[in-house]
Enzyme design. Structure first.
Site, PDB file in Angstrom:
ATOM      1  N   TYR A  15    -127.825 -14.107 -26.787  1.00 19.70           N
ATOM      2  CA  TYR A  15    -127.351 -12.728 -26.906  1.00 19.70           C
ATOM      3  C   TYR A  15    -127.686 -12.121 -28.265  1.00 19.70           C
ATOM      4  CZ  TYR A  15    -124.999 -12.411 -22.450  1.00 19.70           C
ATOM      5  OH  TYR A  15    -124.755 -12.324 -21.104  1.00 19.70           O
ATOM      6  N   TYR A 142    -117.909 -10.028 -14.924  1.00 19.70           N
ATOM      7  CA  TYR A 142    -118.880 -10.924 -15.567  1.00 19.70           C
ATOM      8  C   TYR A 142    -118.527 -12.352 -15.155  1.00 19.70           C
ATOM      9  CZ  TYR A 142    -121.542 -13.641 -18.868  1.00 19.70           C
ATOM     10  OH  TYR A 142    -122.414 -14.563 -19.407  1.00 19.70           O
ATOM     11  N   ASP A 234    -112.071 -16.666 -10.737  1.00 15.84           N
ATOM     12  CA  ASP A 234    -112.814 -17.141 -11.906  1.00 15.84           C
ATOM     13  C   ASP A 234    -111.853 -17.168 -13.094  1.00 15.84           C
ATOM     14  OD1 ASP A 234    -114.303 -17.435 -14.198  1.00 15.84           O
ATOM     15  OD2 ASP A 234    -115.794 -15.898 -13.703  1.00 15.84           O
ATOM     16  N   LYS A 263    -114.607 -23.248 -20.614  1.00 14.55           N
ATOM     17  CA  LYS A 263    -114.072 -22.780 -21.902  1.00 14.55           C
ATOM     18  C   LYS A 263    -112.900 -23.634 -22.419  1.00 14.55           C
ATOM     19  CE  LYS A 263    -115.762 -18.040 -21.506  1.00 14.55           C
ATOM     20  NZ  LYS A 263    -116.809 -17.967 -22.490  1.00 14.55           N
TER      21      LYS A 263
HETATM   22  N1  PMP Z   1    -116.803 -16.419 -16.126  1.00 19.10           N
HETATM   23  C1  PMP Z   1    -116.152 -15.737 -17.077  1.00 19.10           C
HETATM   24  C2  PMP Z   1    -114.929 -14.939 -16.712  1.00 19.10           C
HETATM   25  C3  PMP Z   1    -116.608 -15.774 -18.401  1.00 19.10           C
HETATM   26  O1  PMP Z   1    -115.946 -15.061 -19.332  1.00 19.10           O
HETATM   27  C4  PMP Z   1    -117.748 -16.559 -18.711  1.00 19.10           C
HETATM   28  C5  PMP Z   1    -118.285 -16.662 -20.133  1.00 19.10           C
HETATM   29  N2  PMP Z   1    -117.985 -15.681 -21.012  1.00 19.10           N
HETATM   30  C6  PMP Z   1    -118.381 -17.249 -17.692  1.00 19.10           C
HETATM   31  C7  PMP Z   1    -117.874 -17.163 -16.407  1.00 19.10           C
HETATM   32  C8  PMP Z   1    -119.609 -18.072 -17.948  1.00 19.10           C
HETATM   33  O2  PMP Z   1    -119.303 -19.204 -18.672  1.00 19.10           O
HETATM   34  P1  PMP Z   1    -120.435 -19.959 -19.530  1.00 19.10           P
HETATM   35  O3  PMP Z   1    -120.735 -19.071 -20.685  1.00 19.10           O
HETATM   36  O4  PMP Z   1    -119.795 -21.247 -19.917  1.00 19.10           O
HETATM   37  O5  PMP Z   1    -121.600 -20.157 -18.621  1.00 19.10           O
END
Ligand code: PMP
Length: 421
Positions: A15, A142, A234, A263
């Site tokens: 990014y 996202y 998610d 995370k």
């Molecule tokens: N889902 C959500 C809600 C996220 O915030 C993120 C990452 N910011 C992801 C999926 C993707 O996770 P990763 O960056 O570990 O691929």
């Protein structure tokens, strides 16, 4: 050559527009909420290093458990083999998730957890001889940067280049009192094509820390269940205390069919992804026919070091102290929100659990590319605070061990920024 020069010679950062970005800051040590650079400058990590770190950096308890695991078993192929850490983590995770979750599928990051969830849904229908190809998702969502995760994410500058290659998704607005009935009708009209509905429960992170009410999500989930459409929550960002409860789904009456985590799962120590599902989904893959197998797996699936980190993080997460810290942050954020809520420079201040977001009034559209973003980012860096606004949305998303003094310092610096920008 110093480290930054060596970095710029060989590394392409995520990014990051490499032509114009400021050089990266070399970090040599992390302790609690603070990161130290090679000159000894301290930075409060107020975004938990891309939202992963929930217990502070280099936590000695997690470090010890990881070190012990390293000397026992660093990795083993997870097809045909298993290990204690993976089993214990699955048992302990299922024990604290909504009680319809009954199987754990491991991967190694948030995007892969989403890919697995989507494939589970599509193949669930396929395996039963009733193929469905459409996915319902929220605008501004996202879910990650891999192709499937991108396809179910809102269309934006992140996805535009790849638009023609993304599979078809029905996008809906965040459900609210005004639109819920029309969204329900929309679901009913396409239900026989609709494999699943995917959503970030109550909080859309990268979309700009947008928040929405449990009541209407509950109604939509209930409608999906009635119409036989699977639901995927998610919780990659919202999981493990971020929204004030253990999981965002704990704010809901309904239970999703599938949940995704990453995370905070390992306290931010190791890369690990988890997709959990109901018994009914799992059962749809059981067959004498090998073609009904879920053909998905990553080299580092259920890596033992990552599982050890997750188990240690779970011990800390379930301690009364962590829940007290979450509540303490929530209360202090709420007080700060009251204080600045009517500031003329701000369009809105919103909060859920340990996250507070302040949206600057820009007179125009909210944009990830707002140049306010760079000014605010640099302003806080100079003050020794890492805050990475999403365009004109500034937010605090701290590790739970952040002290009251550190929080007060961040609040004070935000008030100062409101006078300048
Ligand atoms: N889902 C959500 C809600 C996220 O915030 C993120 C990452 N910011 C992801 C999926 C993707 O996770 P990763 O960056 O570990 O691929």
């Amino acid at each position: 050559m110093n480290l930054v020069e060596r970095d710029l010679k060989v590394i392409w950062h995520p990014y990051t527009q490499m032509q114009t970005a400021a050089p990266p800051i070399p970090i040599v040590k992390g302790e609690g909420v603070v990161l130290f650079d090679e000159n000894g400058e301290a930075y409060i990590d107020a975004v938990s290093s891309w939202w992963v770190n929930i217990h502070g950096h280099s936590h000695p308890y997690i470090a010890q458990k990881v070190a012990e695991q390293l000397l026992k078993l660093e990795h083993v192929i997870f097809a045909g083999f298993t290990h204690e850490g993976a089993v214990e983590l699955a048992e302990r995770l299922l024990a604290i998730l909504p009680n319809n979750q009954s199987k754990v599928f491991y991967s190694d990051n948030g995007s892969t957890a989403i890919e697995v969830a989507i494939k589970m849904c599509l193949q669930y229908w396929h395996n039963q001889g009733m193929p469905r190809t459409k996915v319902l998702a929220l605008k501004n969502a996202y879910h990650g940067d891999t192709f499937g995760a991108m396809a179910v994410s809102g269309r934006s500058a992140f996805t535009n280049v790849f638009e023609s290659l993304l599979f078809e998704v029905e996008f809906i607005d965040l459900p609210d009192a005004n639109n819920i009935e029309s969204i329900k009708s929309q679901v009913s009209s396409i239900k026989t094509d609709l494999a699943c509905f995917i959503f970030e429960p109550l909080l859309q992170g990268s979309g700009g820390m947008l928040m929405y009410e449990a009541e209407y999500l509950d109604q939509l989930m209930a409608h999906c269940r009635a119409e036989n459409v699977l639901t995927i929550a998610d919780e990659v960002l919202t999981g493990f205390g971020r929204t004030g409860k253990r999981f965002a789904c704990d704010h809901l009456q309904q239970q999703p069919d599938i949940m995704c985590f990453s995370k905070g799962l390992t306290g931010g120590t190791m890369a690990l992804g988890v997709t959990t599902c109901t018994q009914a989904i799992y059962d749809a893959f059981l067959s004498d026919d090998k073609l009904k197998t879920l053909f998905h797996g990553h080299s580092f699936t259920a890596n033992p070091i990552a599982c050890a980190a997750a188990l240690a993080s779970m011990d800390l997460f379930l301690s009364p102290e962590t829940m007290e810290n979450i509540q303490r942050i929530e209360e202090r954020h709420a007080r700060f929100a009251l204080k600045i809520g009517h500031h003329p420079k701000l369009k809105e201040v919103r909060q859920i659990g340990t996250i507070i977001a302040m949206e600057w009034e820009t007179g125009g559209q909210t944009s990830y590319f707002s140049n306010l973003r760079d000014k605010l980012y640099q302003h806080f860096l100079k003050a020794g605070i890492i805050l990475r606004p999403l365009g004109n949305v500034l937010y605090i998303l701290p590790p739970y061990c952040i002290s009251n003094e550190q929080l007060d310092y961040i609040y004070t610096e935000i008030e100062a920024a409101l006078e300048i920008f």
